[in-house]
Scaffold this active site. Structure first.
Site, PDB file in Angstrom:
ATOM      1  CG  ASP A 231      -2.068   0.531   0.796  1.00  0.00           C
ATOM      2  OD1 ASP A 231      -2.268   2.098   0.642  1.00  0.00           O
ATOM      3  OD2 ASP A 231      -3.459   0.272   1.189  1.00  0.00           O
ATOM      4  CG  HIS A 254      -0.849   1.566  -3.144  1.00  0.00           C
ATOM      5  ND1 HIS A 254      -2.101   1.518  -2.820  1.00  0.00           N
ATOM      6  CD2 HIS A 254      -0.513   0.637  -4.027  1.00  0.00           C
ATOM      7  CE1 HIS A 254      -2.426   0.158  -3.326  1.00  0.00           C
ATOM      8  NE2 HIS A 254      -1.306  -0.424  -3.891  1.00  0.00           N
TER       9      HIS A 254
END
Ligand SMILES: *[C@@H]1O[C@H](CO)[C@@H](O)[C@H](O)[C@H]1NC(C)=O
Length: 409
Positions: A231, A254
């Site tokens: 993430d 991310h």
């Protein structure tokens, strides 16, 4: 008379010598005492390094001794080896400054149910003046991720690996965190934190394994972080100010994200955040600001993203104020999070998509004071494009893709 004189002279020499010896001794002692001279070893409190016996109680006892010690500084030493810890809470404030010197590896229980539903694995609460040096913490979450990924499964909510809440004057240096259930390293309501030379590892497919999360905290500096995870490499939540991040390498992951902001109608803003001298490789985003598309009094201001390299990044530069995953609880609404004074400067490299710059701001609250300077992004051999929606500001120097900002007014 003569003899008396000699005697007194001798005595004077004697005392002078004594004074010299005592002063130099106490000098020696005090310089020595400035280093954390007093050290306690978790093995002495019964911690076994076999990776199977539960070492939580031994760690807690060592903490309690160190924390209540009257000495100015105490080192808690964790020798090489594997130590299995269940949920542990290290609570302050402590009388001493504590140095956690970790040469070993801390393991979460192999059965993920054993971390329960408290939301954390290792928690430091109300601790001030502490540093952690070295160490590997491995939450071993593969089976937990598998549980979460198979629909209909009953899984626990998941735990952050190492969390700090209401802490101040904290240094985390040389720590490695691997395979966390949820976020790896988090700071919530903390002040004056230095994170340096940390390494974070989880597979790109692992859900919600943010690297470092900062929330409601101030004066947090990250200097050197190598993050490969599933993430956000770093996420910044509401109520954070005066953050500095440099030499972050991110990817897979991310990217670095401010937000999601606007989680709550009533929330604090984010102010004065700098990300500099960092590299993003094959990440979903480079630098992102995102907010829920719904009412909130949150804001983000005085943000600087500079000296960044993008290697094949999907959204190198992105503001997303229409965030509404699954169209739940926010469709057709507009974000009222105010974004202003955001600088993008000296950002170079490659975009993995045609739109290298996407500034999608709120209709009700257009972004203001966006500055673009010296941006050179390519998409294969072509020039990528930019998208601006309700985004206002100025550009200078060479800016590729071309600025699409509306006038700043
Ligand atoms: C912004 O944050 C940086 C890094 O923490 C700090 O050094 C600086 O003083 C802050 N600026 C203001 C105006 O508070």
């Amino acid at each position: 008379m003569q003899a008396y004189n000699n005697l007194s002279l001798g005595a004077a020499y004697f005392w002078m010598l004594m004074i010299i010896i005592t002063t130099s001794c106490s000098l020696f002692e005090s310089t020595n005492g400035a280093a954390p001279a007093y050290s306690i070893n978790v093995a002495r409190y019964g911690a076994r390094s076999d990776g199977k016996s539960e070492a939580s109680k031994a760690f807690m006892k060592a903490w309690s001794t160190a924390c209540h010690s009257g000495r100015p500084a105490v080192t808690i030493y964790v020798p090489r080896g594997l130590y299995m810890l269940k949920n542990v809470v290290f609570t302050g404030p402590c009388r001493s400054r504590i140095v956690f010197q970790i040469d070993g590896t801390l393991l979460a229980p192999s059965n993920y149910w054993e971390l329960g539903s408290s939301g954390f694995w290792i928690l430091f609460h109300r601790v001030n003046r502490m540093s952690i040096h070295g160490g590997t913490i491995d939450a071993r979450a593969h089976s937990f991720w598998a549980c979460r990924k198979s629909p209909g499964n009953n899984c626990p909510p998941g735990a952050r690996s190492i969390a700090f809440s209401w802490c101040s004057n904290i240094v985390v240096s040389g720590l490695t965190s691997t395979n966390s259930q949820m976020k790896h390293l988090t700071f919530d309501h903390c002040n004056n934190v230095l994170v340096r030379k940390v390494k974070i590892r989880a597979p790109s497919s692992s859900p919600n394994t943010d690297g470092i999360h900062i929330q409601s905290s101030s004066a947090v500096t990250i200097r050197g972080a190598n993050i490969m995870t599933g993430d956000d490499c770093i996420s910044v939540g509401a109520g954070s100010r005066n953050l500095w991040m440099e030499r972050v390498t991110c990817g897979p992951g991310h990217g670095i994200s401010i937000g999601s902001l606007g989680d709550y109608a009533n929330e604090e803003g984010v102010q004065n955040v700098t990300v500099t001298s960092s590299t993003f490789t094959k990440t979903q985003n480079g630098v992102r600001i995102k907010s829920w598309a719904r009412p909130s009094n949150g804001y983000a201001t005085d943000i600087v993203f500079q000296n960044l390299i993008m290697n094949n990044v999907y959204n190198p530069i992105i503001i997303d104020q229409k965030y509404c995953p699954g169209n739940q609880g926010c469709p057709h609404q507009s974000s009222s999070v105010k974004i202003s004074s955001v600088t993008y400067k000296n950002i170079v490299g490659t975009s993995a998509t045609a739109v290298a710059m996407n500034l999608y701001c709120s209709k009700n609250n257009p972004c203001r004071g966006i500055k673009l300077q010296d941006i050179k992004l390519t998409y294969h051999t072509r020039s990528p494009t930019s998208v601006c929606v309700n985004a206002r500001g100025t550009s200078s120097g060479v800016v590729i893709p071309k600025s699409c900002l509306g006038r700043n007014y």
